[in-house]
Design a protein around this motif. Structure first.
Motif, PDB file in Angstrom:
ATOM      1  N   THR A 122       0.857  -1.191   0.000  1.00 58.69           N
ATOM      2  CA  THR A 122       0.000   0.000   0.000  1.00 58.69           C
ATOM      3  C   THR A 122       0.892   1.239   0.000  1.00 58.69           C
ATOM      4  OG1 THR A 122      -1.647  -1.215   1.277  1.00 58.69           O
ATOM      5  CG2 THR A 122      -1.907   1.181   1.141  1.00 58.69           C
ATOM      6  N   VAL A 123       0.782   2.018  -1.074  1.00 58.41           N
ATOM      7  CA  VAL A 123       1.680   3.145  -1.298  1.00 58.41           C
ATOM      8  C   VAL A 123       0.908   4.458  -1.334  1.00 58.41           C
ATOM      9  CG1 VAL A 123       3.378   4.151  -2.875  1.00 58.41           C
ATOM     10  CG2 VAL A 123       3.234   1.662  -2.626  1.00 58.41           C
ATOM     11  N   GLY A 124       1.345   5.429  -0.545  1.00 59.92           N
ATOM     12  CA  GLY A 124       0.767   6.769  -0.604  1.00 59.92           C
ATOM     13  C   GLY A 124       1.444   7.567  -1.707  1.00 59.92           C
TER      14      GLY A 124
ATOM     15  N   GLY B 225      -0.148  16.902  -0.060  1.00 62.21           N
ATOM     16  CA  GLY B 225       1.085  17.356   0.568  1.00 62.21           C
ATOM     17  C   GLY B 225       0.998  17.374   2.084  1.00 62.21           C
ATOM     18  N   PRO B 226      -0.059  17.983   2.670  1.00 60.45           N
ATOM     19  CA  PRO B 226      -0.147  18.052   4.132  1.00 60.45           C
ATOM     20  C   PRO B 226      -0.398  16.717   4.833  1.00 60.45           C
ATOM     21  CG  PRO B 226      -1.417  19.822   3.118  1.00 60.45           C
ATOM     22  CD  PRO B 226      -1.032  18.873   2.021  1.00 60.45           C
ATOM     23  N   ASN B 227      -1.126  15.771   4.179  1.00 60.33           N
ATOM     24  CA  ASN B 227      -1.501  14.554   4.922  1.00 60.33           C
ATOM     25  C   ASN B 227      -0.651  13.337   4.607  1.00 60.33           C
ATOM     26  OD1 ASN B 227      -2.474  13.118   2.641  1.00 60.33           O
ATOM     27  ND2 ASN B 227      -4.612  13.646   3.025  1.00 60.33           N
ATOM     28  N   ARG B 228       0.316  13.465   3.709  1.00 59.75           N
ATOM     29  CA  ARG B 228       1.055  12.249   3.315  1.00 59.75           C
ATOM     30  C   ARG B 228       1.862  11.657   4.472  1.00 59.75           C
ATOM     31  NH1 ARG B 228       5.040  15.286  -1.134  1.00 59.75           N
ATOM     32  NH2 ARG B 228       5.265  17.167   0.119  1.00 59.75           N
ATOM     33  N   ILE B 229       2.566  12.484   5.261  1.00 65.77           N
ATOM     34  CA  ILE B 229       3.312  11.941   6.404  1.00 65.77           C
ATOM     35  C   ILE B 229       2.366  11.421   7.487  1.00 65.77           C
ATOM     36  CG2 ILE B 229       4.858  12.551   8.314  1.00 65.77           C
ATOM     37  CD1 ILE B 229       6.514  14.166   6.355  1.00 65.77           C
TER      38      ILE B 229
ATOM     39  N   LEU C 145       5.653   5.721   1.432  1.00 61.68           N
ATOM     40  CA  LEU C 145       5.297   6.821   0.537  1.00 61.68           C
ATOM     41  C   LEU C 145       6.236   6.866  -0.662  1.00 61.68           C
ATOM     42  CD1 LEU C 145       4.833   9.755   3.112  1.00 61.68           C
ATOM     43  CD2 LEU C 145       3.003   8.467   1.989  1.00 61.68           C
ATOM     44  N   VAL C 146       5.648   6.871  -1.847  1.00 64.04           N
ATOM     45  CA  VAL C 146       6.374   7.244  -3.067  1.00 64.04           C
ATOM     46  C   VAL C 146       5.611   8.460  -3.558  1.00 64.04           C
ATOM     47  CG1 VAL C 146       7.251   6.510  -5.319  1.00 64.04           C
ATOM     48  CG2 VAL C 146       6.926   4.816  -3.494  1.00 64.04           C
ATOM     49  N   ALA C 147       5.842   9.588  -2.891  1.00 64.18           N
ATOM     50  CA  ALA C 147       4.944  10.737  -3.014  1.00 64.18           C
ATOM     51  C   ALA C 147       5.686  12.045  -3.247  1.00 64.18           C
ATOM     52  CB  ALA C 147       4.075  10.844  -1.757  1.00 64.18           C
ATOM     53  N   SER C 148       6.739  11.989  -4.087  1.00 60.44           N
ATOM     54  CA  SER C 148       7.501  13.202  -4.404  1.00 60.44           C
ATOM     55  C   SER C 148       7.917  13.924  -3.133  1.00 60.44           C
ATOM     56  CB  SER C 148       6.674  14.137  -5.301  1.00 60.44           C
ATOM     57  OG  SER C 148       6.255  13.481  -6.473  1.00 60.44           O
ATOM     58  N   LEU C 149       8.276  13.159  -2.117  1.00 58.69           N
ATOM     59  CA  LEU C 149       8.615  13.737  -0.824  1.00 58.69           C
ATOM     60  C   LEU C 149      10.098  14.090  -0.794  1.00 58.69           C
ATOM     61  CD1 LEU C 149       7.236  14.391   1.908  1.00 58.69           C
ATOM     62  CD2 LEU C 149       8.154  12.229   2.753  1.00 58.69           C
ATOM     63  N   ALA C 150      10.390  15.390  -0.733  1.00 58.71           N
ATOM     64  CA  ALA C 150      11.775  15.848  -0.718  1.00 58.71           C
ATOM     65  C   ALA C 150      12.416  15.561   0.630  1.00 58.71           C
ATOM     66  CB  ALA C 150      11.834  17.337  -1.018  1.00 58.71           C
TER      67      ALA C 150
ATOM     68  N   VAL D 105       1.855  29.351  -2.909  1.00 56.41           N
ATOM     69  CA  VAL D 105       2.612  28.121  -2.731  1.00 56.41           C
ATOM     70  C   VAL D 105       1.682  27.031  -2.207  1.00 56.41           C
ATOM     71  CG1 VAL D 105       3.296  28.519  -0.325  1.00 56.41           C
ATOM     72  CG2 VAL D 105       4.837  27.255  -1.842  1.00 56.41           C
ATOM     73  N   ALA D 106       2.003  25.783  -2.497  1.00 59.26           N
ATOM     74  CA  ALA D 106       1.245  24.651  -1.953  1.00 59.26           C
ATOM     75  C   ALA D 106       1.608  24.473  -0.489  1.00 59.26           C
ATOM     76  CB  ALA D 106       1.546  23.382  -2.741  1.00 59.26           C
ATOM     77  N   ARG D 107       0.607  24.445   0.360  1.00 61.04           N
ATOM     78  CA  ARG D 107       0.798  24.371   1.809  1.00 61.04           C
ATOM     79  C   ARG D 107       1.563  23.120   2.236  1.00 61.04           C
ATOM     80  NH1 ARG D 107      -4.031  24.487   2.796  1.00 61.04           N
ATOM     81  NH2 ARG D 107      -4.330  26.708   3.211  1.00 61.04           N
ATOM     82  N   ALA D 108       2.518  23.317   3.147  1.00 60.74           N
ATOM     83  CA  ALA D 108       3.282  22.222   3.771  1.00 60.74           C
ATOM     84  C   ALA D 108       4.175  21.468   2.794  1.00 60.74           C
ATOM     85  CB  ALA D 108       2.349  21.241   4.487  1.00 60.74           C
ATOM     86  N   SER D 109       4.436  22.045   1.644  1.00 63.80           N
ATOM     87  CA  SER D 109       5.300  21.424   0.642  1.00 63.80           C
ATOM     88  C   SER D 109       6.745  21.880   0.834  1.00 63.80           C
ATOM     89  CB  SER D 109       4.829  21.817  -0.761  1.00 63.80           C
ATOM     90  OG  SER D 109       4.920  23.233  -0.934  1.00 63.80           O
ATOM     91  N   THR D 110       7.666  21.244   0.104  1.00 64.18           N
ATOM     92  CA  THR D 110       9.054  21.684   0.149  1.00 64.18           C
ATOM     93  C   THR D 110       9.188  23.108  -0.355  1.00 64.18           C
ATOM     94  OG1 THR D 110       9.748  19.417  -0.293  1.00 64.18           O
ATOM     95  CG2 THR D 110      11.402  21.116  -0.576  1.00 64.18           C
ATOM     96  N   GLN D 111       8.396  23.448  -1.381  1.00 66.81           N
ATOM     97  CA  GLN D 111       8.451  24.813  -1.889  1.00 66.81           C
ATOM     98  C   GLN D 111       7.944  25.820  -0.863  1.00 66.81           C
ATOM     99  OE1 GLN D 111       7.202  22.140  -3.414  1.00 66.81           O
ATOM    100  NE2 GLN D 111       5.281  22.525  -4.484  1.00 66.81           N
ATOM    101  N   ASP D 112       6.985  25.399  -0.038  1.00 64.27           N
ATOM    102  CA  ASP D 112       6.494  26.254   1.046  1.00 64.27           C
ATOM    103  C   ASP D 112       7.621  26.517   2.046  1.00 64.27           C
ATOM    104  OD1 ASP D 112       5.105  27.580   3.039  1.00 64.27           O
ATOM    105  OD2 ASP D 112       3.625  26.021   3.359  1.00 64.27           O
ATOM    106  N   ILE D 113       8.302  25.458   2.445  1.00 60.18           N
ATOM    107  CA  ILE D 113       9.413  25.570   3.393  1.00 60.18           C
ATOM    108  C   ILE D 113      10.512  26.468   2.824  1.00 60.18           C
ATOM    109  CG2 ILE D 113      11.246  24.301   4.584  1.00 60.18           C
ATOM    110  CD1 ILE D 113       9.306  21.877   4.595  1.00 60.18           C
ATOM    111  N   SER D 114      10.856  26.237   1.555  1.00 60.72           N
ATOM    112  CA  SER D 114      11.938  26.995   0.922  1.00 60.72           C
ATOM    113  C   SER D 114      11.564  28.459   0.743  1.00 60.72           C
ATOM    114  CB  SER D 114      12.271  26.376  -0.443  1.00 60.72           C
ATOM    115  OG  SER D 114      12.633  25.031  -0.314  1.00 60.72           O
ATOM    116  N   LEU D 115      10.334  28.705   0.299  1.00 61.95           N
ATOM    117  CA  LEU D 115       9.877  30.072   0.076  1.00 61.95           C
ATOM    118  C   LEU D 115       9.796  30.838   1.398  1.00 61.95           C
ATOM    119  CD1 LEU D 115       8.753  32.137  -2.004  1.00 61.95           C
ATOM    120  CD2 LEU D 115       6.479  31.277  -1.441  1.00 61.95           C
TER     121      LEU D 115
END
Length: 264
Positions: free
Chosen positions: A41-43, A86-90, A101-106, A149-159
């Motif tokens: 089962t993969v998110g 993005g917010p609920n994957r973890i 997770l195989v969910a583009s998680l940086a 920006v997409a909430r809770a994403s890597t781009q959110d953190i970086s921005l």
């Protein structure tokens, strides 16, 4: 204290210890457990093409989907891809709703405190992308504009880390919403991956442009802490397929060879 009270206390303590042991067993899922279940089962994100998307049959597709299918095939089990955001994957991973997770998680130091990362299986460049009319050349210029920006994403953190104090950052549920906000004029620029920027360019022509690079990021498969056997299995899968099947999938979805990356 009556003689029955110590007994009740002992029973309560043993029950708590037992529940703790059960919880540990539930989170310490092994490769054997997955094979016994017969399903991995993969998110996965489905709003981040070409990594994750939905096909014409409304089924998960993209590079991440193909990686998940390949991993399940090597384990000899079926794959069940569960769409996440993005917010609920973890949280989905940590509450056992998915095996991994195989969910583009940086890979970031903050996330590494919550999850266990494999060797990287993909990479992406995060940029500030905005209207050609917006005079943005560096992070210092962001304060004068509305940035999405997409909430809770890597781009959110970086921005958030790069933007000067007082910058108006508007957070959206996902990349698709941030993209729409940019194209409809709700924001002047967004933090996004170059793949998202390419999608916007296809739709809007020369109305938008890359302003500057926020960061280069590596993406990895995420597992719950303590799953050392599963980690070794996934790492071996990536090592085995980096120059073969993964490279083929990378070319299929991203149009380039699998990037040279170091383990995190």
């Amino acid at each position: 204290m009556s003689t029955s009270q110590p007994r009740r206390l002992l029973i309560a303590t043993l029950a708590a210890l037992s529940l703790g042991a059960v919880a540990l067993q539930a989170t310490a899922q092994s490769v054997a457990d997955i094979k016994k279940k017969g399903e991995l089962t993969v998110g996965m994100l489905v709003d981040f093409p070409p990594y994750g998307t939905l096909n014409s049959a409304n089924q998960p597709d993209g590079y991440d989907a193909d990686v998940a299918k390949l991993l399940a095939k090597e384990l000899g089990v079926k794959v069940n891809i569960v769409p996440v955001t993005g917010p609920n994957r973890i949280p989905f991973l940590l509450t056992n709703k998915v095996d991994l997770l195989v969910a583009s998680l940086a890979v970031t130091p903050e996330r590494a405190k919550q999850v266990q990362f494999s060797k990287p299986y993909a990479a992406a460049t995060i940029v500030v992308y905005g209207s050609t009319k917006a005079a943005i050349k560096s992070a210092a210029d962001l304060k004068a504009f509305r940035i999405g920006v997409a909430r809770a994403s890597t781009q959110d953190i970086s921005l958030t880390a790069a933007a000067p104090a007082g910058t108006e950052i508007r957070r959206f549920d996902d990349d698709a919403s941030a993209m729409q906000a940019l194209m409809s004029g709700q924001v002047d620029a967004i933090g996004c991956s170059t793949t998202v920027a390419a999608q916007i360019a296809q739709r809007a022509g020369n109305a938008f442009e890359n302003k500057f690079v926020l960061r280069q990021q590596q993406m990895a498969v995420a597992m719950r802490p303590g799953q050392e056997e599963l980690l070794k299995t996934v790492d071996a899968f990536i090592d085995k397929n980096r120059g073969g099947e993964l490279n083929t999938l990378y070319k299929k979805w991203l149009g380039t060879d699998f990037p040279v990356m170091t383990a995190n």
